[in-house]
Enzyme design. Structure first.
Site, PDB file in Angstrom:
ATOM      1  N   HIS A   7      79.826 -43.929  13.917  1.00 54.32           N
ATOM      2  CA  HIS A   7      80.616 -42.865  14.541  1.00 54.32           C
ATOM      3  C   HIS A   7      80.773 -43.080  16.033  1.00 54.32           C
ATOM      4  O   HIS A   7      80.050 -43.848  16.645  1.00 54.32           O
ATOM      5  CB  HIS A   7      80.030 -41.476  14.263  1.00 54.32           C
ATOM      6  CG  HIS A   7      78.709 -41.208  14.908  1.00 54.32           C
ATOM      7  ND1 HIS A   7      77.507 -41.527  14.302  1.00 54.32           N
ATOM      8  CD2 HIS A   7      78.382 -40.639  16.100  1.00 54.32           C
ATOM      9  CE1 HIS A   7      76.508 -41.164  15.090  1.00 54.32           C
ATOM     10  NE2 HIS A   7      77.010 -40.621  16.195  1.00 54.32           N
ATOM     11  N   GLU A  43      77.615 -29.296  16.402  1.00 56.69           N
ATOM     12  CA  GLU A  43      78.418 -30.481  16.152  1.00 56.69           C
ATOM     13  C   GLU A  43      79.282 -30.362  14.912  1.00 56.69           C
ATOM     14  O   GLU A  43      79.005 -29.556  14.026  1.00 56.69           O
ATOM     15  CB  GLU A  43      77.535 -31.716  16.037  1.00 56.69           C
ATOM     16  CG  GLU A  43      76.590 -31.669  14.854  1.00 56.69           C
ATOM     17  CD  GLU A  43      75.723 -32.903  14.769  1.00 56.69           C
ATOM     18  OE1 GLU A  43      76.044 -33.773  13.937  1.00 56.69           O
ATOM     19  OE2 GLU A  43      74.746 -32.991  15.523  1.00 56.69           O
ATOM     20  N   GLN A  60      82.190 -37.714  15.797  1.00 55.17           N
ATOM     21  CA  GLN A  60      81.196 -36.650  15.958  1.00 55.17           C
ATOM     22  C   GLN A  60      81.538 -35.883  17.233  1.00 55.17           C
ATOM     23  O   GLN A  60      81.512 -36.453  18.326  1.00 55.17           O
ATOM     24  CB  GLN A  60      79.794 -37.246  16.065  1.00 55.17           C
ATOM     25  CG  GLN A  60      78.711 -36.207  16.271  1.00 55.17           C
ATOM     26  CD  GLN A  60      77.357 -36.848  16.529  1.00 55.17           C
ATOM     27  OE1 GLN A  60      77.244 -37.787  17.299  1.00 55.17           O
ATOM     28  NE2 GLN A  60      76.339 -36.335  15.858  1.00 55.17           N
ATOM     29  N   HIS A  84      78.918 -41.556  23.247  1.00 58.42           N
ATOM     30  CA  HIS A  84      78.165 -42.694  22.722  1.00 58.42           C
ATOM     31  C   HIS A  84      78.893 -43.333  21.545  1.00 58.42           C
ATOM     32  O   HIS A  84      79.809 -42.754  20.985  1.00 58.42           O
ATOM     33  CB  HIS A  84      76.754 -42.278  22.299  1.00 58.42           C
ATOM     34  CG  HIS A  84      76.702 -41.349  21.128  1.00 58.42           C
ATOM     35  ND1 HIS A  84      76.825 -39.976  21.259  1.00 58.42           N
ATOM     36  CD2 HIS A  84      76.556 -41.578  19.793  1.00 58.42           C
ATOM     37  CE1 HIS A  84      76.736 -39.411  20.061  1.00 58.42           C
ATOM     38  NE2 HIS A  84      76.591 -40.360  19.157  1.00 58.42           N
ATOM     39  N   GLU A 134      73.724 -45.665  19.697  1.00 57.52           N
ATOM     40  CA  GLU A 134      72.890 -45.053  18.672  1.00 57.52           C
ATOM     41  C   GLU A 134      72.835 -45.983  17.468  1.00 57.52           C
ATOM     42  O   GLU A 134      73.828 -46.622  17.119  1.00 57.52           O
ATOM     43  CB  GLU A 134      73.489 -43.697  18.270  1.00 57.52           C
ATOM     44  CG  GLU A 134      72.683 -42.921  17.260  1.00 57.52           C
ATOM     45  CD  GLU A 134      73.311 -41.568  16.932  1.00 57.52           C
ATOM     46  OE1 GLU A 134      72.700 -40.837  16.136  1.00 57.52           O
ATOM     47  OE2 GLU A 134      74.404 -41.249  17.455  1.00 57.52           O
TER      48      GLU A 134
END
Length: 150
Positions: A7, A43, A60, A84, A134
């Site tokens: 994502h 989220e 996301q 990110h 991530e």
């Protein structure tokens, strides 16, 4: 081994307004939403497509729920935008250790719970050319998700 882009995390000031933009502009629907108290965010996960490894690619959207959350601090400094990038892996523990062994700082000693019961950890952006990165091992039932009713 990293298998896909899991994502792209996008920090926003108003989750509902941002979701509506992605719905009306691109046709993306919310497949999952939650409040992650540990991360201090509300989220929404918008599924883009499925992949050969059984996972999916997501957008996301992240709205802070408190001023001391990492996303709130990031928004105060940078404004809305890409926060990110996340890469999918079947083994977040092993991948984190391998990357740590290459001199990259891993932010958590042990992976934590992420969206949709995934397991996650982050890599320090200063070690990744300015990109907060991530690593994600998705929960087994991720691709079975149906869009939420609106």
């Amino acid at each position: 081994m990293l298998t896909r882009i899991d994502h792209i995390g996008i920090a926003c000031l108003d989750l509902d307004t941002t979701v509506e933009f992605y719905r009306t502009t691109y046709g993306f629907e919310v497949y999952h939403s939650e409040i992650n108290e540990e991360q201090g965010v509300r989220e929404a996960m918008l599924r883009i497509n499925g992949t050969d490894d059984g996972g999916a690619t997501w957008i996301q959207l992240l709205e802070p729920i408190r001023d001391d959350s990492p996303v709130a601090k990031w928004l105060a400094k940078n404004g809305e935008g890409v926060h990110h990038i996340a890469f999918g892996t079947a083994d977040v523990d092993g991948e984190a250790e391998s990357i740590r062994g290459k001199g990259v700082r891993v932010l958590y000693d042990q992976p934590r719970r992420g969206s949709m019961d995934s397991r996650i950890t982050f890599l320090h952006p200063k070690d990744c050319h300015g990109v907060l990165t991530e690593l994600v091992t998705s929960a087994p039932n991720e691709t079975a998700a149906e869009p939420e009713a609106h």
